[in-house]
Design an enzyme around this catalytic site. Structure first.
Site, short mmCIF file in Angstrom:
data_model
loop_
_atom_site.label_atom_id
_atom_site.label_comp_id
_atom_site.label_asym_id
_atom_site.label_seq_id
_atom_site.Cartn_x
_atom_site.Cartn_y
_atom_site.Cartn_z
N ALA A 259 39.44 39.82 44.84
CA ALA A 259 39.56 38.77 46.01
C ALA A 259 38.88 37.52 45.84
O ALA A 259 38.04 37.44 45.09
CB ALA A 259 38.98 39.42 47.46
N GLY B 289 39.87 43.74 44.13
CA GLY B 289 41.21 43.61 44.61
C GLY B 289 42.27 43.62 43.68
O GLY B 289 43.36 43.98 43.89
N GLU C 276 42.94 47.06 42.70
CA GLU C 276 43.60 47.66 43.85
C GLU C 276 44.91 47.22 43.80
O GLU C 276 46.04 48.20 44.32
CB GLU C 276 42.83 47.12 45.06
CG GLU C 276 41.37 47.91 45.17
CD GLU C 276 40.49 47.35 46.37
OE1 GLU C 276 40.36 46.01 46.27
OE2 GLU C 276 40.41 48.08 47.25
N GLU D 99 32.90 45.56 43.29
CA GLU D 99 32.69 45.19 44.57
C GLU D 99 31.08 45.37 45.16
O GLU D 99 30.31 44.65 45.80
CB GLU D 99 33.49 45.89 45.91
CG GLU D 99 34.85 45.05 45.84
CD GLU D 99 35.94 45.71 44.89
OE1 GLU D 99 35.56 46.52 44.28
OE2 GLU D 99 37.10 45.55 44.98
C1 3H9 Z 1 37.06 42.13 46.09
O1 3H9 Z 1 38.06 42.11 45.49
C2 3H9 Z 1 36.99 42.66 47.40
C3 3H9 Z 1 38.58 43.39 47.66
O2 3H9 Z 1 38.04 44.83 47.32
C4 3H9 Z 1 38.86 43.74 49.21
C5 3H9 Z 1 39.89 42.85 49.54
C6 3H9 Z 1 40.36 42.98 51.01
N1 3H9 Z 1 36.69 34.72 43.68
O3 3H9 Z 1 32.35 34.59 35.85
P1 3H9 Z 1 33.04 33.43 35.31
C7 3H9 Z 1 34.94 31.94 39.53
S1 3H9 Z 1 35.53 41.19 45.86
C8 3H9 Z 1 36.34 33.46 43.59
O4 3H9 Z 1 32.08 32.13 34.84
P2 3H9 Z 1 33.84 34.67 33.10
C9 3H9 Z 1 33.52 31.91 39.03
O5 3H9 Z 1 32.76 31.43 40.25
C10 3H9 Z 1 35.74 40.77 44.31
N2 3H9 Z 1 35.86 32.94 42.46
O6 3H9 Z 1 33.93 33.58 33.96
C11 3H9 Z 1 33.54 30.67 38.08
O7 3H9 Z 1 33.79 29.37 38.92
P3 3H9 Z 1 33.17 28.14 38.22
C12 3H9 Z 1 35.76 41.78 43.22
C13 3H9 Z 1 35.62 33.53 41.46
O8 3H9 Z 1 35.13 34.46 32.13
C14 3H9 Z 1 34.99 30.97 37.58
O9 3H9 Z 1 35.61 31.80 38.44
N3 3H9 Z 1 35.62 41.11 41.82
C15 3H9 Z 1 35.96 34.84 41.31
O10 3H9 Z 1 32.49 34.83 32.47
C16 3H9 Z 1 34.88 31.64 36.24
O11 3H9 Z 1 33.98 32.80 36.36
C17 3H9 Z 1 34.60 40.64 41.36
O12 3H9 Z 1 33.53 40.83 41.93
C18 3H9 Z 1 36.35 35.53 42.50
N4 3H9 Z 1 36.59 37.02 42.56
O13 3H9 Z 1 34.13 36.02 33.67
C19 3H9 Z 1 34.88 40.09 40.01
N5 3H9 Z 1 35.73 35.60 40.20
O14 3H9 Z 1 33.70 27.96 36.95
C20 3H9 Z 1 34.22 38.95 39.89
C21 3H9 Z 1 35.21 34.40 39.20
O15 3H9 Z 1 33.59 27.11 39.49
N6 3H9 Z 1 34.15 38.07 38.78
N7 3H9 Z 1 35.30 33.31 39.94
O16 3H9 Z 1 31.52 28.30 38.12
C22 3H9 Z 1 33.79 38.22 37.38
O17 3H9 Z 1 33.08 39.67 37.49
C23 3H9 Z 1 33.98 37.35 36.21
O18 3H9 Z 1 34.24 36.20 36.95
C24 3H9 Z 1 35.25 37.68 35.33
C25 3H9 Z 1 35.31 36.46 34.44
C26 3H9 Z 1 34.53 38.93 34.62
C27 3H9 Z 1 36.38 37.79 35.95
#
Ligand code: 3H9
Length: 689
Positions: free
Chosen positions: A63, A102, A105, A125
């Site tokens: 999400a 998400g 999902e 999450e």
């Molecule tokens: C969810 O899904 C809830 C659902 O179950 C329910 C729905 C109803 N959203 O980490 P990075 C940004 S909760 C917005 O440096 P990497 C991050 O802030 C979510 N922004 O890159 C950064 O911005 P900036 C569950 C996001 O390659 C940029 O992207 N998912 C999101 O080292 C690059 O990120 C997670 O918890 C997001 N979801 O790693 C996954 N994700 O450049 C969260 C990232 O401005 N994300 N950004 O600083 C991660 O674990 C890592 O970002 C990922 C990439 C592994 C994907």
């Protein structure tokens, strides 16, 4: 369709491509793109199956976290998911990078999943204080079984594609770099074979097999109680998996929805989301842009083979960088190198890596008694004991020996780095790299910028920190820098509290219950009460002096503030109680009953106030950097978001009011920071700074 989604056709297969950098998070436009794209493909009579794929570095990573707490816009994720799952045509998720939260999902709602070998899937999450709120907790256990699902949702781990294939989470692997072709071929195959629409929601075998076995959950809770202490989200995730086992799918979804709503509107998740962004912000330096030139670091020199020097060396050896350690005496050098080897061998015994790897890392390490051996180092880190004269001498020598352009770093935790820099002719090369002990384990690195430190030296230090797996915060020179400067506030109050009426175990209990790994007195016992203490100079002026003089020097002597049994279990000590009472009497202190609230407020609010002073003086770039320091260096509970976020949670106005109240009765230890007053006057938050 819209800016982030395109629909193309490859024969009978429609390919819906999402492109919403950086991570294809499920923002309003992405949800709309999925919803409309799938509908259009369903409406197209020529299309027999649909592939859902993403551009850029990853499949949908979850999400859009920035949307939480704001009014929703665009179609709901549930509408988009229903369009996929209940549609008449098979939908194949094509996964590369990470399918997280998400994102996974969405993939679990698709009828089939194809991934490249490097892809990873997970429901992280929990790390945001949440649970998978789009059916993940109900669908995952239907594929992998409740036991594995419990592991995955409470750890948030990313599982590699090959493992996913074994677990049935992925149906087929595509060749690396050829995901689209692989997924389209797979879609063609299921059309040709007339395979049915495989809906995960209808797979009931694995959950039904666990029905009537509450011990699965009881045992899991018990085994993880320590790890989950204080956090809400792990327990809520467990309850959802329980619901998946015990209830029909649609009822389980209702439980998931209810618990998700509770978490997403709660303080813990807000704190954990704050930490997620803070961890990414901390690398961004306003006046040291990302394109600042850096200095290639291929060889590292370390001065001092003690606990600190050895631990620091391991960080670089771990990533394949050669290290030369210099000591003054052969036995100290041998001892230091021996400890490093032993640490590596212990890790190998625990199965973290092979004995070959131990030799490989040790092969990169060279010991020396001659500082001249550091001449061609690109970075030298001094880790000798904390004495200004000694450090200055070391730096003057280094200045004469080490090649031009190299970085000269000090690991001091307290001394003035501007003064250290006066010992060299190249102050622009001098920087503080304050590692925390044990330096090979603790994640935090305070990168301390002195007056004249050059930008390339700062940029290189930050880059290097990332390379060795640390989280680095850039801070300025001031006594104790950011972390220890704030710690001093808490330590002072803890000491005062035990004289005024509390006992060490009262203070420790309150701070432990707040979520810290241990209280200040248990901490002192662990570290050793005699650090920085000497028999000759001791005058019985503090309780610590008295304890050390009695040889109660902490865990290592079996007694300190607490008594310890042979397994190092702590017990409140009647001896210490008496010492404290006598000491207070001698000082003419009238002891009184001190409430738990007062203990907490007196330990934590002055920390927040000090954080405000640090911001006011520009010694930290932003309030969230202070949170990063305290979470990663001192175990401040993540679910409270760090001291400054916690200040925002209780409200700056309340912190200020308490500081003033304490100041009126207990003096200027509680003098409010100007910035605290300003924040309250302007109705702002710490996080605005
Ligand atoms: C969810 O899904 C809830 C659902 O179950 C329910 C729905 C109803 N959203 O980490 P990075 C940004 S909760 C917005 O440096 P990497 C991050 O802030 C979510 N922004 O890159 C950064 O911005 P900036 C569950 C996001 O390659 C940029 O992207 N998912 C999101 O080292 C690059 O990120 C997670 O918890 C997001 N979801 O790693 C996954 N994700 O450049 C969260 C990232 O401005 N994300 N950004 O600083 C991660 O674990 C890592 O970002 C990922 C990439 C592994 C994907």
């Amino acid at each position: 369709m819209n800016d982030v989604a395109t629909l193309e056709k490859d024969g009978e297969i429609a390919v819906l491509t999402l492109n919403s950098p950086p991570v294809n998070a499920l923002s309003g436009p992405v949800r709309e793109g999925i919803n409309n794209g799938i509908k259009q493909a369903i409406d197209d009579a020529d299309v027999k199956a649909i592939v859902l794929i993403c551009e850029g570095r990853t499949f949908i990573a979850g999400a859009d976290i920035t949307e939480f707490g704001k009014a929703p816009s665009g179609p709901s994720l549930f509408d988009a998911l229903a369009m996929i799952e209940h549609g008449p045509k098979p939908v194949v998720a094509a996964i590369h990078g990470t399918a997280l939260g998400g994102g996974l999902e969405v993939a679990l709602t698709c009828h089939y999943r194809v991934a490249v070998p490097s892809a990873k899937c997970g429901l992280p999450e929990v790390n945001l204080g949440l649970l998978p709120g789009a059916g993940g907790t109900q669908r995952l256990p239907r594929i992998v079984g409740p036991e594995k699902a419990l592991e995955m949702v409470t750890s948030g781990q990313h599982v590699g594609a090959k493992k996913c294939l074994e677990m049935g989470l992925v149906d087929e692997l595509a060749e690396e770099g050829k995901l689209r072709e692989g997924a389209v071929a797979f879609a063609k195959k299921i059309v040709a074979e007339k395979r049915p629409l495989k809906k995960v929601r209808d797979l009931n075998d694995k959950v039904e097999a666990a029905r009537g076995k509450p011990e699965i959950f009881a045992e899991f809770r018990k085994a993880n109680a320590r790890k989950f202490r204080g956090f809400l989200a792990p327990e809520y995730n467990i309850q959802c998996i329980e619901a998946a086992v015990n209830l029909p799918f649609d009822e389980g979804i209702k439980v998931e929805q209810k618990l998700f709503r509770e978490l997403v509107t709660g303080t813990q998740s807000a704190a954990q989301r704050h930490v997620f962004f803070a961890e990414r912000q901390v690398w961004k330096l306003p006046d040291v842009p990302a394109d600042t030139p850096t200095i290639p670091v291929n060889k590292v020199g370390i001065i001092g083979a003690g606990t600190m020097g050895g631990g620091i060396a391991m960080n670089f050896l771990n990533v394949g960088l050669p290290v030369t350690i210099v000591e003054t005496k052969q036995d100290a050098l041998d001892r230091g190198l021996g400890v490093i080897r032993k640490n590596y061998e212990n890790s190998a015994k625990k199965g973290r890596f092979s004995m070959e790897e131990v030799e490989k890392r040790m092969g990169l390490l060279k010991g020396s008694l001659d500082m001249n051996d550091l001449a061609d180092s690109d970075l030298v880190i001094e880790a000798v004991f904390e004495n200004m004269d000694v450090k200055k001498q070391v730096f003057t020598k280094l200045d004469a020996i080490v090649k031009p352009g190299a970085i000269l770093a000090t690991n001091t935790s307290a001394l003035n780095i501007d003064e250290i820099a006066t010992a060299v002719k190249r102050p622009e090369a001098v920087i503080g790299l304050h590692f925390f002990s044990p330096a090979n384990v603790m994640r935090l690195l305070e990168v301390v910028r002195a007056d004249k430190t050059s930008k390339p030296v700062i940029a290189t230090s930050m880059q290097l920190a990332k390379k060795i797996g640390k989280i680095a915060a850039l801070v300025g020179v001031c006594p104790g820098f950011v972390g220890n400067r704030i710690l001093a506030q808490r330590q002072r109050e803890a000491q005062k509290l035990i004289l005024e009426g509390a006992m060490p175990w009262d203070v420790d209990r309150v701070l432990y219950d707040f979520g810290l790994p241990m209280g200040p007195f248990a901490m002192s016992d662990l570290a050793g009460l005699d650090i920085g203490w000497s028999k000759e100079k001791s005058q019985g002026a503090t309780i610590r002096d008295v304890l050390c003089e009695m040889d109660r020097r902490g865990q290592k002597t079996g007694a300190g503030f607490y008594d310890y049994d042979e397994n190092r279990n702590a017990k409140p000590s009647p001896v210490v109680e008496k010492i404290i009472l006598d000491f207070a009497q001698k000082k003419g202190i009238n002891r009184r009953k001190i409430s738990d609230d007062e203990i907490l407020e007196r330990c934590i609010y002055p920390m927040i106030n000090e954080g405000a002073k640090i911001l006011e003086e520009g010694k930290a770039i932003r309030s969230s950097d202070i949170d990063i320091v305290w979470i990663n260096g001192y175990g401040f509970p993540v679910y409270r978001g760090g001291p400054m976020f916690y200040g925002d949670t209780v409200g700056a106005a309340k912190v200020l009011a308490k500081m003033k109240e304490f100041q009126a009765t207990m003096g200027d230890d509680f003098k409010p920071a100007k910035l605290l007053e300003k924040i309250v006057a302007e109705g702002k938050k710490f996080s605005d700074f």
